[in-house]
Write a protein that holds these residues in place. Structure first.
Motif, PDB file in Angstrom:
ATOM      1  N   ILE A   1     -39.683   6.658  32.801  1.00 57.85           N
ATOM      2  CA  ILE A   1     -41.108   6.569  33.076  1.00 57.85           C
ATOM      3  C   ILE A   1     -41.736   5.570  32.103  1.00 57.85           C
ATOM      4  CG2 ILE A   1     -41.300   8.914  33.975  1.00 57.85           C
ATOM      5  CD1 ILE A   1     -42.387   9.783  31.252  1.00 57.85           C
ATOM      6  N   GLN A   2     -42.888   5.067  32.483  1.00 60.42           N
ATOM      7  CA  GLN A   2     -43.586   4.116  31.630  1.00 60.42           C
ATOM      8  C   GLN A   2     -44.347   4.863  30.536  1.00 60.42           C
ATOM      9  OE1 GLN A   2     -45.750   0.859  33.638  1.00 60.42           O
ATOM     10  NE2 GLN A   2     -44.962   1.674  35.578  1.00 60.42           N
ATOM     11  N   ILE A   3     -43.970   4.597  29.286  1.00 57.88           N
ATOM     12  CA  ILE A   3     -44.663   5.191  28.134  1.00 57.88           C
ATOM     13  C   ILE A   3     -45.052   4.056  27.204  1.00 57.88           C
ATOM     14  CG2 ILE A   3     -44.539   6.865  26.262  1.00 57.88           C
ATOM     15  CD1 ILE A   3     -42.185   8.174  27.702  1.00 57.88           C
ATOM     16  N   ARG A   4     -46.290   4.060  26.770  1.00 58.51           N
ATOM     17  CA  ARG A   4     -46.729   2.980  25.893  1.00 58.51           C
ATOM     18  C   ARG A   4     -47.793   3.483  24.927  1.00 58.51           C
ATOM     19  NH1 ARG A   4     -49.406  -1.042  30.212  1.00 58.51           N
ATOM     20  NH2 ARG A   4     -47.455  -0.537  31.252  1.00 58.51           N
ATOM     21  N   GLU A   5     -47.982   2.735  23.849  1.00 60.59           N
ATOM     22  CA  GLU A   5     -49.069   3.050  22.931  1.00 60.59           C
ATOM     23  C   GLU A   5     -50.388   2.580  23.542  1.00 60.59           C
ATOM     24  OE1 GLU A   5     -48.061   1.257  19.219  1.00 60.59           O
ATOM     25  OE2 GLU A   5     -46.554   2.772  18.729  1.00 60.59           O
ATOM     26  N   TRP A   6     -51.474   2.955  22.906  1.00 55.82           N
ATOM     27  CA  TRP A   6     -52.806   2.666  23.436  1.00 55.82           C
ATOM     28  C   TRP A   6     -53.019   1.165  23.629  1.00 55.82           C
ATOM     29  CZ3 TRP A   6     -57.541   1.304  20.303  1.00 55.82           C
ATOM     30  CH2 TRP A   6     -58.663   1.173  21.142  1.00 55.82           C
ATOM     31  N   ASP A   7     -53.492   0.832  24.813  1.00 56.61           N
ATOM     32  CA  ASP A   7     -53.854  -0.540  25.149  1.00 56.61           C
ATOM     33  C   ASP A   7     -55.332  -0.521  25.527  1.00 56.61           C
ATOM     34  OD1 ASP A   7     -54.313  -3.043  26.195  1.00 56.61           O
ATOM     35  OD2 ASP A   7     -52.524  -3.090  27.471  1.00 56.61           O
TER      36      ASP A   7
ATOM     37  N   ASN B   1     -60.829  11.332  19.974  1.00 51.84           N
ATOM     38  CA  ASN B   1     -60.244  10.023  19.702  1.00 51.84           C
ATOM     39  C   ASN B   1     -58.766  10.033  20.097  1.00 51.84           C
ATOM     40  OD1 ASN B   1     -59.185   7.640  18.611  1.00 51.84           O
ATOM     41  ND2 ASN B   1     -60.601   7.649  16.892  1.00 51.84           N
ATOM     42  N   CYS B   2     -58.407   9.197  21.071  1.00 48.46           N
ATOM     43  CA  CYS B   2     -57.038   9.152  21.590  1.00 48.46           C
ATOM     44  C   CYS B   2     -56.330   7.835  21.284  1.00 48.46           C
ATOM     45  CB  CYS B   2     -57.050   9.394  23.104  1.00 48.46           C
ATOM     46  SG  CYS B   2     -57.537  11.064  23.578  1.00 48.46           S
ATOM     47  N   GLU B   3     -56.785   7.126  20.267  1.00 49.35           N
ATOM     48  CA  GLU B   3     -56.164   5.844  19.933  1.00 49.35           C
ATOM     49  C   GLU B   3     -54.721   6.025  19.480  1.00 49.35           C
ATOM     50  OE1 GLU B   3     -58.513   3.760  17.096  1.00 49.35           O
ATOM     51  OE2 GLU B   3     -60.254   3.555  18.423  1.00 49.35           O
ATOM     52  N   LYS B   4     -54.402   7.168  18.886  1.00 48.91           N
ATOM     53  CA  LYS B   4     -53.048   7.418  18.391  1.00 48.91           C
ATOM     54  C   LYS B   4     -52.161   8.088  19.433  1.00 48.91           C
ATOM     55  CE  LYS B   4     -54.094   5.909  14.251  1.00 48.91           C
ATOM     56  NZ  LYS B   4     -53.523   4.633  13.736  1.00 48.91           N
ATOM     57  N   GLY B   5     -52.683   8.277  20.627  1.00 41.79           N
ATOM     58  CA  GLY B   5     -51.900   8.932  21.663  1.00 41.79           C
ATOM     59  C   GLY B   5     -50.969   7.986  22.390  1.00 41.79           C
ATOM     60  N   TYR B   6     -50.024   8.560  23.126  1.00 41.97           N
ATOM     61  CA  TYR B   6     -49.089   7.785  23.945  1.00 41.97           C
ATOM     62  C   TYR B   6     -49.496   7.908  25.409  1.00 41.97           C
ATOM     63  CZ  TYR B   6     -46.015   7.233  19.921  1.00 41.97           C
ATOM     64  OH  TYR B   6     -45.501   6.897  18.695  1.00 41.97           O
ATOM     65  N   ASP B   7     -49.456   6.784  26.117  1.00 43.64           N
ATOM     66  CA  ASP B   7     -49.910   6.747  27.506  1.00 43.64           C
ATOM     67  C   ASP B   7     -48.745   6.762  28.486  1.00 43.64           C
ATOM     68  OD1 ASP B   7     -52.440   6.656  26.519  1.00 43.64           O
ATOM     69  OD2 ASP B   7     -52.808   4.554  26.995  1.00 43.64           O
ATOM     70  N   ILE B   8     -48.955   7.487  29.582  1.00 39.01           N
ATOM     71  CA  ILE B   8     -47.983   7.574  30.671  1.00 39.01           C
ATOM     72  C   ILE B   8     -48.687   7.124  31.941  1.00 39.01           C
ATOM     73  CG2 ILE B   8     -46.451   9.104  31.963  1.00 39.01           C
ATOM     74  CD1 ILE B   8     -46.695  11.071  29.622  1.00 39.01           C
ATOM     75  N   ILE B   9     -47.976   6.420  32.798  1.00 44.67           N
ATOM     76  CA  ILE B   9     -48.546   6.000  34.080  1.00 44.67           C
ATOM     77  C   ILE B   9     -47.800   6.703  35.209  1.00 44.67           C
ATOM     78  CG2 ILE B   9     -49.010   4.064  35.638  1.00 44.67           C
ATOM     79  CD1 ILE B   9     -49.149   2.253  33.212  1.00 44.67           C
ATOM     80  N   HIS B  10     -48.553   7.450  36.013  1.00 46.94           N
ATOM     81  CA  HIS B  10     -47.941   8.132  37.150  1.00 46.94           C
ATOM     82  C   HIS B  10     -47.554   7.094  38.208  1.00 46.94           C
ATOM     83  CE1 HIS B  10     -47.358  10.837  40.540  1.00 46.94           C
ATOM     84  NE2 HIS B  10     -47.353  11.851  39.683  1.00 46.94           N
TER      85      HIS B  10
END
Length: 329
Positions: free
Chosen positions: A269-275, A291-300
């Motif tokens: 799956i696509q996992i990335r840091e905040w963009d 604040n979600c700047e330190k979170g990891y993003d997933i794209i469905h």
């Protein structure tokens, strides 16, 4: 109280409405409410606590009172109407009046709010007689840190006979032995504070809520939370497409872990840091902006929705960005 035959009350003239209500020996309060229904949104609000007693409020869209039917034991004037009521039949009477008003005027019940601090045992058990039916939100609160919890039958009865469509708040200790059918939880949102041993992983996964918030959680593990995220990623269920967030606060600080490793699945799956070009930095919650700047993003893959996993201190947060760049006042 006998319920009158059904008829289209708002279609009558104001003079006719007044005559009808007076015929049923209803105080001017109801006349004023029905008059306002023709021009504004009006809600009924049922609440019960030691300080202010038990009452049925009539609110407009801005939260202002049109009047209050007071069921407190001692006679005390509030708003337009006051009434004496003995404890034994207190909640049965509240139920009768609330249902009467809804049927007569078409005014929906917005909130049913129960705060059981300092209630006697008899009063707590009499809450089983509160059966409003459908409401927008159900609040069950107790600030007393008592691990004995609300009696199982009382809590089950409140959930069964006061079905919230929008949100259920349970801000009180509940017993370890409490069990409840999933059918009692039909609200879009669930908010539970204090340990809830009955709220297991299996039950959470069956809920159709679009937001789930658990504080002082002792049952779900961090691994369970990651499993919830993976379930969302793999799913093509329509109800999960509308899901907004899972917010879990643990009693203890979460041990350091590798979020990327925890999110690994058989299918990549696509996992990335905040963009900052993909989404905003703050997620909007009912009572805070996170604040979600330190979170990891997933794209469905199917829905092309961006979701963030944030693990910090005692908190696990999983939020879907249906609005990638929410505005803030």
């Amino acid at each position: 109280m006998a319920t009158p035959a059904q008829f289209n009350l708002p279609a009558l003239s104001l003079r006719a409405i007044q005559a009808v209500l007076l015929h049923f020996d209803i105080p001017d309060l109801f006349y004023n409410i029905v008059k306002s229904v023709m021009y504004k949104n009006v809600w009924t609000h049922v609440s019960s606590c030691e300080k202010f007693g038990t009452n049925l409020k009539f609110l407009n869209s801005s939260g202002s009172d049109y009047g209050i039917w007071d069921f407190k034991m001692e006679k005390r004037k509030i708003g337009t109407l006051a009434r004496r009521e003995k404890n034994a039949h207190l909640y049965s009477s509240v139920t009768s009046v609330a249902r009467y008003v809804v049927e007569l005027t078409g005014i929906p019940v917005s909130n049913v709010e129960i705060e059981i601090d300092f209630f006697s045992i008899a009063t707590i058990h009499s809450l089983k007689n509160l059966k409003i039916g459908r409401c927008n939100q159900l609040f069950i609160k107790s600030g007393i840190l008592d691990d004995k919890g609300i009696p199982n039958r009382v809590l089950a009865s409140l959930l069964k006979h006061n079905r919230a469509t929008e949100r259920i708040y349970i801000h009180a200790y509940t017993k370890k032995s409490f069990e409840c059918p999933i059918s009692f939880f039909q609200s879009r949102r669930l908010d539970v504070r204090y340990p809830a041993p009955w709220l297991t992983k299996e039950l959470v996964f069956k809920l159709k809520c679009i937001s789930i918030r658990l504080k002082e959680n002792t049952i779900l593990s961090v691994e369970d939370c990651f499993d919830f995220v993976k379930r969302w990623v793999k799913s093509d269920l329509k109800e999960l497409e509308k899901f907004e967030y899972l917010d879990v606060a643990f009693e203890a600080v979460i041990k350091k872990l590798d979020v990327l490793k925890c999110l690994q699945m058989e299918e990549p799956i696509q996992i990335r840091e905040w963009d900052e070009k993909m989404r905003g930095s703050y997620y909007r919650l009912p009572d805070e902006t996170l604040n979600c700047e330190k979170g990891y993003d997933i794209i469905h893959k199917k829905w092309r929705l961006v979701a963030t996993v944030l693990v910090r201190d005692r908190r696990f947060f999983f939020g879907v960005w249906h609005i990638p760049f929410p505005g803030f006042p």
